[in-house]
Design a protein around this motif. Sequence first.
Motif, short mmCIF file in Angstrom:
data_model
loop_
_atom_site.label_atom_id
_atom_site.label_comp_id
_atom_site.label_asym_id
_atom_site.label_seq_id
_atom_site.Cartn_x
_atom_site.Cartn_y
_atom_site.Cartn_z
N TYR A 64 0.81 -1.25 0.00
CA TYR A 64 0.00 0.00 0.00
C TYR A 64 0.83 1.28 0.00
O TYR A 64 0.31 2.34 0.27
CB TYR A 64 -0.99 0.03 1.18
CG TYR A 64 -1.81 -1.23 1.30
CD1 TYR A 64 -2.68 -1.61 0.27
CD2 TYR A 64 -1.69 -2.05 2.43
CE1 TYR A 64 -3.40 -2.78 0.37
CE2 TYR A 64 -2.42 -3.23 2.52
CZ TYR A 64 -3.28 -3.59 1.50
OH TYR A 64 -3.99 -4.75 1.58
N GLU A 65 2.12 1.21 -0.29
CA GLU A 65 2.88 2.45 -0.40
C GLU A 65 3.91 2.36 -1.52
O GLU A 65 4.71 1.42 -1.57
CB GLU A 65 3.58 2.80 0.92
CG GLU A 65 4.12 4.22 0.88
CD GLU A 65 4.52 4.75 2.25
OE1 GLU A 65 4.08 4.17 3.26
OE2 GLU A 65 5.29 5.72 2.28
N ALA A 93 6.33 9.76 -2.01
CA ALA A 93 5.66 8.53 -1.58
C ALA A 93 4.15 8.74 -1.70
O ALA A 93 3.63 9.81 -1.39
CB ALA A 93 6.03 8.22 -0.14
N LYS A 119 0.18 6.77 -1.17
CA LYS A 119 -0.63 5.65 -0.73
C LYS A 119 -1.24 5.00 -1.97
O LYS A 119 -1.60 5.70 -2.92
CB LYS A 119 -1.76 6.13 0.19
CG LYS A 119 -1.29 6.64 1.52
CD LYS A 119 -1.13 5.48 2.50
CE LYS A 119 -0.44 5.95 3.76
NZ LYS A 119 0.63 5.00 4.17
#
Lengths: 267, 350
Positions: free
Chosen positions: B252-253, B260, B262
Amino acid sequence: MKKHNLLSNLYTALVMLFLYAPIAVLIVFSFNDSKSRNTWAGFTTHWYTDLFHDEEIISALVLTLVVALVSSVIATVLGTSAAIGLNKMNKKLRSVFMTLNYLPMVNPDIIIGVSLMLLFTYLRIEFGVGTLILAHITFSVPYVVLNVMPKLRAMDKHIYDAALDLGCNPLQAYFKVVIPEIMPGILSGFVMALTLSIDDFVVSYFVNGPASQTLPLVIYSQTRRRVTPKINALSTIIFIVVLGILVLNNFYSIRKEQQLRGKKGGH
Amino acid sequence: MKENILISLKNVIVEFEDGHRVLKGIDLDIHDEEFVTFLGPSGCGKTTTLRIIGGFAEPTEGDIFFDGVKINGVPPYKRNINTVFQRYALFPHLNVFDNVAFGLNVKKMDKKIIARKVKEMLALVNLSGFENRNINQLSGGQQQRVAIARALINEPKVLLLDEPLGALDLKLRKDMQTELMRIQKSLKITFIYVTHDQEEALTMSDRVVVMRDGQILQIGTPQDIYNEPVNAFVADFIGESNIIDGVMYEDYEVEFAGQAFKCVDKGFALNERVDVVIRPEDIIVGDYETSPISGVVESVVFKGVHYEITVDAHGYKWLIHSTQSQEVGALIGMNVKPSDIHIMKKMEVR
């Protein structure tokens, strides 16, 4: 500008004169009431009636037509099948066979004639109508191939697949779709074979038998003995027939083209 | 679309004489009454696959089944399949009636029945009254309809269409798309359609088969293919996309463009290098100070429904579709919702 026009017209007229003067003389003297070839002795048609009573000429004419028809029908079938086969070959093999096809066309007639004569003698085939027909087929086939090939190349090759798709087996596909599509090429190949055969003197000279004299051979032998204006009359008839066929053919193709053009865009 | 499988390809390989592999092992099941589209760039093997189903080409290896029966080596004229060829392949020496009637004439069907069926078929493709026209008197669109009628009159279980609309202009193509869909639904038969036009594939198909280099990359509904492309190639081919190099930090990143983000993807290795795919219409234009990515507007092109905006951000040219125009040279910000970030495994280099 005007002067230039006059000059070019004059030039055209001269060319036409040179081309057609011999034929004009021939036609005029076929109606001459004398055997003389340079003095006019009044109008007659009796050379024409004589002609049709000359057994030798009439039987030669019939033979010529029979040989021409039989040989060109066979040559057309052979040439068309050959072209279809060649078209399916890969490029390399096709060009080899096409060169082999062209060779007899550039080969002098006299060589074809002599070699066929030697071949028939070697194979002990009796000289006559049979050898004439065989010889004429031999020199006609390449011309049929040459006429059919471009039509095959220009044809959408998917229409053969389409015929198979719609339930034809390969043979049906050729007869129902491919042959009709290349018909103009087949016909012009046939006409060419026909005229080449009627026209041929050299090859026929070597392969005819004593009882199988074609028209050109008979005319040649007659002119050596005595020139009668019957030959003029015969030549005139041949000329008129050929002219008629040409005119009809041109008329037909012009009309067909007009039909195609006239109707296009009319929906 | 029914559940039963009508056509099945099992590990189909086609190799040319020179050793070039056009198809490198195709496995595919096509259902009854389905509209399937083979989509891919030219040379991807989609037409070859179609020709194998039609019987015009034979697989070097592998099997093809029709209704459960193996049909390798069965010639086209014995398959209950008909084809609409590229550039139609109509018979120029026959008129419209005889072209359409061709298949039934070969079967020696009764003339009266043929006449009735041709009439019905021409009505189906909106060509009533064209019976006596010559093929060369027809427009491209009309020829197309004749080709479709000629194939469908044989009542095949499957209709193969090889880029049938390629030669038509845009407006006509749209009309024909709708018409083909209508015909397929009303006749309840399987359509297998080949195209390189992704928009056509998405519009018409129940399922799309995306192909490249003789292989199937993805099979799925148009929605699946568009929303969940398996790799960057499919994503790019199915619609314009921004494809950026990224690194998966953890589930999920993801990191790309120096930031960065999500995201909704997981299951990658730690720090795995990935392709990040973002649709041009999913980019939210905002203030450059508060947005994660910022760049300079390079060009703005009006496309009717939206503006196509190119933005240069640290050397990468972003493509944006937005209903709002921007000034060329302006500094703008860009953001993406986590659900609009598509993470894909790097394609193996062939």
